[in-house]
Motif scaffolding. Structure first.
Motif, short mmCIF file in Angstrom:
data_model
loop_
_atom_site.label_atom_id
_atom_site.label_comp_id
_atom_site.label_asym_id
_atom_site.label_seq_id
_atom_site.Cartn_x
_atom_site.Cartn_y
_atom_site.Cartn_z
N ARG A 321 0.85 -1.18 0.00
CA ARG A 321 0.00 0.00 0.00
C ARG A 321 0.89 1.23 0.00
NH1 ARG A 321 -4.17 -2.51 4.37
NH2 ARG A 321 -4.90 -4.10 2.94
N ALA A 322 0.47 2.23 -0.72
CA ALA A 322 1.29 3.43 -0.78
C ALA A 322 0.39 4.65 -0.73
CB ALA A 322 2.09 3.44 -2.08
N ALA A 323 0.93 5.70 -0.12
CA ALA A 323 0.17 6.96 -0.07
C ALA A 323 0.29 7.65 -1.41
CB ALA A 323 0.73 7.84 1.04
N LEU A 324 -0.72 8.42 -1.73
CA LEU A 324 -0.65 9.21 -2.96
C LEU A 324 0.27 10.39 -2.73
CD1 LEU A 324 -4.36 9.34 -4.02
CD2 LEU A 324 -2.48 8.44 -5.36
N SER A 381 11.66 -13.85 10.85
CA SER A 381 12.30 -12.69 11.49
C SER A 381 13.13 -11.99 10.43
CB SER A 381 13.22 -13.12 12.64
OG SER A 381 12.50 -13.87 13.56
N PRO A 382 12.50 -11.25 9.58
CA PRO A 382 13.21 -10.71 8.41
C PRO A 382 14.18 -9.60 8.77
CG PRO A 382 10.99 -9.82 8.53
CD PRO A 382 11.10 -10.80 9.66
N ASN A 383 15.20 -9.42 7.94
CA ASN A 383 16.12 -8.29 8.16
C ASN A 383 15.83 -7.16 7.17
OD1 ASN A 383 17.07 -9.44 5.85
ND2 ASN A 383 19.03 -10.12 6.71
N ALA A 384 14.81 -7.35 6.33
CA ALA A 384 14.47 -6.31 5.36
C ALA A 384 12.95 -6.17 5.25
CB ALA A 384 15.05 -6.67 3.99
N SER A 385 12.53 -4.98 4.88
CA SER A 385 11.11 -4.76 4.63
C SER A 385 10.99 -3.99 3.32
CB SER A 385 10.48 -3.96 5.77
OG SER A 385 11.10 -2.70 5.85
N PHE A 386 9.77 -3.86 2.82
CA PHE A 386 9.63 -3.21 1.52
C PHE A 386 8.52 -2.17 1.55
CE2 PHE A 386 5.68 -5.22 0.39
CZ PHE A 386 5.71 -6.43 1.08
N GLU A 387 8.57 -1.29 0.58
CA GLU A 387 7.51 -0.30 0.44
C GLU A 387 7.42 0.14 -1.01
OE1 GLU A 387 8.94 2.89 2.86
OE2 GLU A 387 10.18 3.68 1.26
N ALA A 388 6.23 0.53 -1.41
CA ALA A 388 6.06 1.13 -2.73
C ALA A 388 5.89 2.63 -2.51
CB ALA A 388 4.84 0.55 -3.41
N ASP A 389 6.56 3.42 -3.30
CA ASP A 389 6.47 4.87 -3.19
C ASP A 389 5.89 5.41 -4.50
OD1 ASP A 389 6.87 7.59 -3.05
OD2 ASP A 389 8.81 7.42 -2.04
N LEU A 390 4.61 5.79 -4.44
CA LEU A 390 3.95 6.25 -5.66
C LEU A 390 4.47 7.61 -6.11
CD1 LEU A 390 0.20 5.25 -5.40
CD2 LEU A 390 1.81 4.68 -7.22
N GLY A 391 4.85 8.45 -5.13
CA GLY A 391 5.37 9.78 -5.47
C GLY A 391 6.61 9.67 -6.33
N LYS A 392 7.50 8.81 -5.90
CA LYS A 392 8.77 8.67 -6.63
C LYS A 392 8.73 7.51 -7.59
CE LYS A 392 11.46 11.04 -3.20
NZ LYS A 392 12.06 10.90 -1.88
N ARG A 393 7.59 6.88 -7.69
CA ARG A 393 7.39 5.78 -8.65
C ARG A 393 8.46 4.70 -8.49
NH1 ARG A 393 3.01 8.28 -9.53
NH2 ARG A 393 2.19 8.50 -11.63
N ARG A 394 8.65 4.28 -7.25
CA ARG A 394 9.69 3.28 -7.06
C ARG A 394 9.31 2.30 -5.95
NH1 ARG A 394 13.97 7.56 -4.42
NH2 ARG A 394 13.14 7.48 -2.31
N PHE A 395 9.98 1.21 -5.95
CA PHE A 395 9.79 0.17 -4.94
C PHE A 395 11.11 0.06 -4.21
CE2 PHE A 395 9.84 -4.16 -3.41
CZ PHE A 395 8.52 -4.40 -3.04
N GLN A 396 11.03 0.02 -2.90
CA GLN A 396 12.27 0.00 -2.13
C GLN A 396 12.28 -1.16 -1.14
OE1 GLN A 396 14.05 4.34 -1.85
NE2 GLN A 396 12.71 3.86 -0.15
N VAL A 397 13.46 -1.66 -0.91
CA VAL A 397 13.66 -2.64 0.16
C VAL A 397 14.66 -2.01 1.12
CG1 VAL A 397 14.49 -4.96 0.72
CG2 VAL A 397 13.18 -4.57 -1.38
N MET A 398 14.26 -1.97 2.38
CA MET A 398 15.11 -1.31 3.36
C MET A 398 15.52 -2.30 4.44
SD MET A 398 12.39 0.59 2.39
CE MET A 398 11.34 0.12 3.70
N GLN A 399 16.61 -1.95 5.12
CA GLN A 399 17.01 -2.75 6.27
C GLN A 399 15.94 -2.60 7.34
OE1 GLN A 399 20.83 -1.83 7.87
NE2 GLN A 399 20.65 -3.36 9.49
N ARG A 400 15.73 -3.66 8.07
CA ARG A 400 14.67 -3.65 9.07
C ARG A 400 15.26 -4.02 10.41
NH1 ARG A 400 8.97 -6.61 9.60
NH2 ARG A 400 9.52 -7.35 11.64
N SER A 401 14.78 -3.40 11.48
CA SER A 401 15.30 -3.75 12.80
C SER A 401 14.91 -5.19 13.10
CB SER A 401 14.75 -2.81 13.86
OG SER A 401 13.36 -2.75 13.75
N SER A 402 15.78 -5.85 13.82
CA SER A 402 15.58 -7.29 14.00
C SER A 402 14.95 -7.62 15.35
CB SER A 402 16.91 -8.02 13.88
OG SER A 402 17.78 -7.50 14.84
N GLY A 403 14.46 -8.81 15.46
CA GLY A 403 13.94 -9.33 16.71
C GLY A 403 12.83 -8.48 17.27
#
Ligand SMILES: C[S@@+](CC[C@H](N)C(=O)[O-])C[C@H]1O[C@@H](n2cnc3c(N)ncnc32)[C@H](O)[C@@H]1O
Length: 603
Positions: A321-324, A381-403
């Motif tokens: 899900r992404a914000a407009l 227990s993933p080390n990464a999460s993802f997001e879709a950014d509609l403003g910048k028209r891109r999909f990103q995978v970021m490091q995620r805090s663990s545990g």
């Protein structure tokens, strides 16, 4: 103000594969170095064709393809890391230019137009059309009108739409382009001239998507569409991008990714609940396939290829899900991905996703196929999460805090596999059916509790509540006799503490052995029940925890707690799943015996 102006668009900077890019790659990437210890993995590695190499030039990718305990996946390869001796075998990354500011937390960044993006809920009506326009410009392809119409029908099932698009983009369009078929050079076909064509979906005589209906920026509402000059020139090979992914990155049509195409004899090896779930999903796919045929969107492709597309959608697509974008400018990517629903981090299966969970109106619900990111494996227990950014028209995978710590972020080690969660509530049946693997001791696994256990538990609970009430009454009456009844406050706190004690597990056995001699650790009933044991069966040792929650007593479900070892891939997971279910059922039976014995001694 343009949302994706020249200076805001990282892909403009990264749009061409240049000498600068190559020199920015880690040394080991340039040298194509393969550690001796990883020879076997290297032999199985892919060699990426030029078109895939080119596409990575437009992405920010701090990882490389490798083989690990979960099979093929993506492994952390930071831009500035020295060569490592891990099992990563195929460099795909490192496109950062030396003068570019790097956000360390971003591991992968892929333009939406590089893959497939569908709006599945929310957002303005013309958003899907804009995304399709941009996709055509980027890919140098023109969508056939009947496909464009389906893709723009945001209310239609996401699996159907995504599979149709994937089939056309990966199997049909490249062949048409090569044969000089329906796509005409300079008119939305191959963009040999290096211009970014700005066609609208299905631009032809019959299309609903003629140029006049392309969304135009209005003074009130900012255009969601980037100006065409901000797009990188389209390399002539771009139209083959998705077909190259299909050929080199996705499993081939004869290899199963999910359980969708399981043979009958294999299906019989599944536990009953998995068989039922699989049957439901297969029926859905069958109906989608007949619909594709009815719409003329099967393109004469084989049955196996059609199933393959649904297999890919099931196992390799994302739901996000992404914000407009706001009129003030692009949205903050973090808030863009924020979603209050615990199911927000679902991936993989927009296809068969529940239509019930509609996004809040401000958020757009998307289904995506994202090159490179589709290589991320699952970990609970993933080390990464993802997001879709509609403003910048891109999909990103970021490091995620663990545990359990949401405040600290463990540093990723170069060579560490990057994993996301495919969904926090997926049990082994869902994992197996959608993705073709399961994890022993999956905390989401539930078995129906035998009715007699539920009855005993309820009886016991009632009995405990009664005795607690009696205890409180006794206390109070004694106090009255003593003439020291205490304040209302004290009386209340006595009642509350008595009730609170009910919420603690009642330990009925600690460190004892059951009749068959292998019980270890505490057993606690009835509101929280925790039993752990080890079972020696031949040479294999299993460890499990079985937990019964207060709620489960009511609902008649019991969960089996973790042993986080990943199961083997492929059809082996069928046996694993069956064994796991068998183990759970046996465990439950043993609990029942212990529980009933304990309950009897309490009467
Ligand atoms: C999104 S893809 C990930 C990339 C995939 N491993 C590949 O090589 O294409 C999802 C597939 O990866 C595999 N997979 C993902 N996570 C896994 C895990 N934890 N254990 C075993 N296999 C996994 C399953 O086959 C699943 O269908």
């Amino acid at each position: 103000m343009p949302l994706l102006g020249k200076h805001h668009n990282p892909f403009f900077i990264l749009g061409r594969k240049s000498a600068r890019h190559r020199s920015a790659q880690p040394k080991h990437a340039r040298a194509g170095r393969a550690p001796v210890a990883c020879l076997a993995a290297t032999q199985q590695a892919l060699s990426l064709p030029t078109v895939l190499e080119e596409s990575r030039g437009e992405c920010l990718l701090q990882a490389r393809i490798g083989l690990g305990e979960r099979g093929r996946g993506l492994f952390f390869a930071p831009f500035d890391a020295p060569p490592s001796d891990d099992c990563g075998t195929q460099d795909i990354m490192a496109t950062q230019t030396p003068n570019q500011q790097q956000e360390p937390a971003v591991l992968l960044r892929v333009p939406l137009s590089c893959g497939l993006t569908l709006v599945t809920g929310g957002g303005p009506q013309d958003l899907q059309r804009e995304l399709l326009c941009e996709w055509q410009s980027y890919q140098g392809l023109r969508l056939p009108s009947q496909l464009a119409a389906l893709l723009e029908a945001t209310e239609r099932p996401p699996a159907l739409r995504l599979a149709a698009w994937l089939l056309w983009a990966s199997q049909v369009a490249p062949a048409e382009v090569e044969a000089g078929g329906s796509e005409k050079e300079g008119e939305g076909g191959v963009n040999g001239g290096g211009q970014a064509p700005n066609e609208c979906p299905g631009d032809d005589a019959t299309s609903s998507g003629d140029k006049a209906s392309c969304p135009q920026p209005s003074p009130q509402q900012p255009s969601l569409r980037p100006p065409s000059q901000s797009l990188a020139p389209v390399p002539s090979s771009r139209p083959h991008l998705l077909s190259e992914y299909a050929r080199h990155i996705m499993p081939p049509p004869n290899a199963a990714a999910s359980l969708l195409r399981l043979a009958d004899d294999q299906e019989r090896r599944l536990p009953g609940d998995a068989r039922a779930a699989l049957r439901g999903v297969r029926m859905q796919v069958k109906s989608y396939i007949s619909e594709l045929r009815h719409l003329g969107l099967d393109w004469g492709l084989s049955e196996a290829t059609l199933w393959w597309a649904f297999d890919m959608v099931s196992s390799r697509s994302f739901a996000a899900r992404a914000a407009l974008p706001t009129p003030q400018g692009p949205t903050d990517p973090i808030s863009a991905s924020y979603n209050p629903s615990p199911r927000s981090n679902l991936t993989g299966n927009p296809s068969f996703a529940d239509a019930a969970s509609r996004p809040p109106s401000a958020l757009v619900k998307l289904a995506l196929y994202v090159p490179w990111a589709c290589l991320l494996n699952h970990d609970s227990s993933p080390n990464a999460s993802f997001e879709a950014d509609l403003g910048k028209r891109r999909f990103q995978v970021m490091q995620r805090s663990s545990g359990f710590s949401f405040l600290t972020t463990k540093s990723l080690v170069p060579g560490e596999e990057l994993c996301i969660s495919y969904g926090e509530d997926l049990d082994n049946v869902q994992l197996a059916v959608r993705y073709g693997f399961c994890t022993p001791g999956n905390t989401n696994d539930r078995l129906p509790m035998p009715p007699e256990l539920v009855a005993v538990a309820r009886g016991l609970r009632r009995q405990m509540l009664c005795s607690a009430a009696e205890q409180v009454a006794d206390d109070l009456s004694r106090n009255v006799v003593d003439g020291a009844e205490g304040s209302l406050q004290q009386r209340r706190s006595r009642v509350f503490s008595a009730m609170a004690s009910l919420l603690d597990p009642v330990v009925i056995s600690q460190g004892s052995r059951s009749m068959d001699g292998f019980l270890q650790g505490p057993v606690a009933f009835p509101l929280g029940a925790l039993l752990s044991w080890s079972e020696n069966a031949h040479s294999c040792t299993k460890e499990r925890e079985v937990k019964i929650h207060g709620d489960d007593l009511q609902s008649g479900l019991v969960s089996i707690l973790p042993l986080s070892v990943q199961m083997p891939l492929g059809s082996l997971c069928l046996d694993a799943l069956r064994e796991e279910r068998k183990f759970m059922a046996t465990s439950l039976h043993k609990i029942l015996q212990i529980y009933c014995n304990a309950a009897a001694s309490w009467h």
